[in-house]
Design an enzyme around this catalytic site. Structure first.
Site, PDB file in Angstrom:
ATOM      1  N   PHE A 155       1.437  -2.922  -0.761  1.00  0.00           N
ATOM      2  CA  PHE A 155       0.324  -3.183  -1.672  1.00  0.00           C
ATOM      3  C   PHE A 155       0.833  -3.620  -3.055  1.00  0.00           C
ATOM      4  CE2 PHE A 155      -1.345  -0.089   1.415  1.00  0.00           C
ATOM      5  CZ  PHE A 155      -2.395  -0.838   1.939  1.00  0.00           C
ATOM      6  N   CYS A 156       1.924  -3.014  -3.496  1.00  0.00           N
ATOM      7  CA  CYS A 156       2.539  -3.432  -4.762  1.00  0.00           C
ATOM      8  C   CYS A 156       3.124  -4.834  -4.637  1.00  0.00           C
ATOM      9  CB  CYS A 156       3.629  -2.452  -5.171  1.00  0.00           C
ATOM     10  SG  CYS A 156       3.052  -0.759  -5.431  1.00  0.00           S
ATOM     11  N   TYR A 199       5.970   1.091  -6.475  1.00  0.00           N
ATOM     12  CA  TYR A 199       7.164   1.295  -5.653  1.00  0.00           C
ATOM     13  C   TYR A 199       7.536  -0.102  -5.176  1.00  0.00           C
ATOM     14  CZ  TYR A 199       5.037   5.990  -5.132  1.00  0.00           C
ATOM     15  OH  TYR A 199       4.444   7.204  -5.339  1.00  0.00           O
TER      16      TYR A 199
END
Length: 378
Positions: free
Chosen positions: A111-112, A106
Site C-alpha cells: 500500500f505504501c 514501511y
C-alpha cells in the site's frame, strides 16, 4: 477606494470644464464642438466649483483639465493595481510551490508502494519517514496506527493509500480546491469485518471529486472512469492478498523475504535478528492460513500468474497502459503492489511465466521520469 476617488476627480474635472463660463470661452474658440452639458454634482464638487468662480473661463479650463488628468491618472493606477492583484492571485494558485509532503511508511508495504508510485510518476517531492514496524514510535502522535500516512504540511493528515491517491489526483486537476476541502469528500466509517474485527473504511475512495467538465477532460472516452475504479479496487481487494502467500510460500522464500524486509526496513539490531528468523517462520505458517482464507490454489503461484495475465488482457494489445499512452491510477496501483516483490523468487517467476513483463518495464520507465524530484530519497 482608489477607483471611487478617481471617479470623483473625473466628475469634478468635467463639471469645471462644462460650467457656463468655460463653455462660453470654449465656444468662441471652438464653435464647431459647442454642445449642452449639465454641470451636476453636489458636496465637494459644488465647493470646488464655487472656488473657481470669478477666475474666468481660462482658469476654470485649467483647473478642470487638472482634475481630469488627476482622475485619469487615478483610474490608471487603480486598473494597474487591480491587474497586479489579479495576476498575483493567479501566481499564488499556479506557482505557490509544491505541496510539503511527508510519507510515513514501511518500504516493503504494497500500500505504501502504491503511494510512492503515484508521487514519483507525478513528480511530487516528498520526504520519507521509515516507521519501525515493531514499536512504531514514528507515528505515536497519530490515532491512526497504520501506514501509509501522508502529511500535507503540518496539519492535514491523509490515511489509506487509495484515499491519499484520489485526494492528491483531485487536487492536481481541480486547482480551486484545497486538500482539506477534498478530504471531506472521503468520510471515515467504522465497520466490522467478516472476522469480527473493527476496521476503518472510507467512502468514495476510488472516486475523483471533479466537476463534470473536469471529469470529461480527464476521462474523454466512455467507460474509462469505471474501468480505472474497477481495477484500482481489484488491486486492493485481490492482487494485494496474493503477495504474502507467494513471497512466504516456502521456508526458504520466507527467510529470503524477511532478509529483504529487515535490510530495507527500520529495525534495531536485536529486532532485526528476531524479525528475520522468528518472523520468517511465523509468516510461513500465516501464509498457509491466508491461502485458505482467500481460497487460493495449493500452488499459489498459479493464482498470481492468472491475476497478472488477467490484468494484461484487460489492457489489451492496442494500449501501452490501461490509461492509454500514459498510465492511469489503476496502472500505478497495480505497479505499486507488484513492485514490492522485486528481488524475490516470486517476482522472478512472475516475470518469466506471465505476459506482464513489457507493461511492467514501461511502468518502471514512466514512474522514474520525475523520480529525481522526490526529496528525502537516497
Amino acid at each position: 477606494m482608489a477607483a471611487t476617488c478617481a471617479r470623483s476627480l473625473g466628475k469634478v474635472g468635467w463639471a469645471l470644464l462644462e460650467s457656463p463660463g468655460t463653455r462660453r470661452s470654449a465656444a468662441a474658440t471652438y464653435p464647431r464642438y459647442r454642445r449642452a452639458y449639465g454641470t451636476g454634482g453636489t458636496g465637494a464638487v459644488s465647493q470646488l466649483l464655487s472656488s473657481a468662480r470669478g477666475r474666468g473661463g481660462a482658469g476654470r479650463r485649467v483647473l478642470g483639465c487638472a482634475f481630469l488628468l488627476g482622475g485619469g491618472l487615478g483610474l490608471y493606477h487603480t486598473v494597474r493595481l487591480s491587474l497586479q492583484q489579479h495576476l498575483a492571485q493567479d501566481d499564488v494558485k499556479v506557482s505557490s510551490g509544491p505541496l510539503s509532503l511527508t510519507l510515513y511508511q514501511y518500504k516493503t508495504c504494497p500500500f505504501c508502494s502504491k503511494v510512492r508510485a503515484f508521487l514519483d510518476y507525478h513528480g511530487l517531492p516528498y520526504r520519507v519517514v521509515e516507521v519501525n514496524p515493531v514499536m512504531r514510535h514514528e507515528i505515536k502522535w497519530s490515532v491512526y496506527r497504520k501506514v501509509p500516512i501522508l502529511m500535507v504540511g503540518d496539519d492535514v493528515q491523509l490515511n489509506d493509500s487509495s484515499v491519499i491517491i484520489s485526494s492528491l489526483k483531485t487536487y492536481l486537476i481541480a486547482k480551486d480546491k484545497s486538500v482539506l476541502d477534498i478530504l471531506r469528500c472521503y468520510p471515515e466509517m467504522k465497520a466490522v469485518n467478516d472476522r469480527g474485527k473493527e476496521v476503518t473504511e472510507y467512502s468514495n475512495k476510488y472516486w475523483l471529486m471533479l466537476s463534470e467538465t473536469e471529469t470529461t477532460t480527464t476521462y474523454p472516452e466512455k467507460g474509462m472512469q469505471k474501468e480505472e475504479m474497477k481495477w484500482r479496487q481489484w488491486a486492493d481487494d485481490w492482487l494485494v492478498h496474493l503477495i504474502s502467500p507467494n513471497v512466504y510460500r516456502t521456508t526458504g522464500e520466507s527467510l529470503a523475504s524477511f532478509d529483504y524486509i529487515v535490510r530495507e526496513g527500520k529495525f534495531g539490531a536485536y529486532e532485526g535478528f528476531f524479525a528475520k528468523y522468528v518472523g520468517a517462520a511465523a509468516m510461513f505458517l500465516i501464509s498457509k492460513r491466508l491461502k485458505s482464507r482467500h481460497g487460493l490454489q495449493d500452488d499459489v503461484r498459479q493464482d498470481l500468474y492468472k491475476a497478472v495475465n488477467d490484468w494484461v488482457a484487460a489492457i489489451g494489445k492496442k494500449r501501452k497502459f490501461m490509461g492509454g499512452e500514459q498510465p492511469n491510477l489503476a496502472d500505478l496501483a497495480v505497479f505499486g503492489v507488484l513492485r514490492v516483490m522485486e528481488g524475490l523468487q516470486a517476482f522472478d517467476d512472475m516475470m518469466a511465466n506471465t505476459k506482464v513483463k513489457h507493461w511492467y518495464r514501461r511502468m518502471e520507465k514512466a514512474s522514474r521520469l520525475d523520480e529525481g524530484l522526490a526529496a528525502g530519497k537516497h
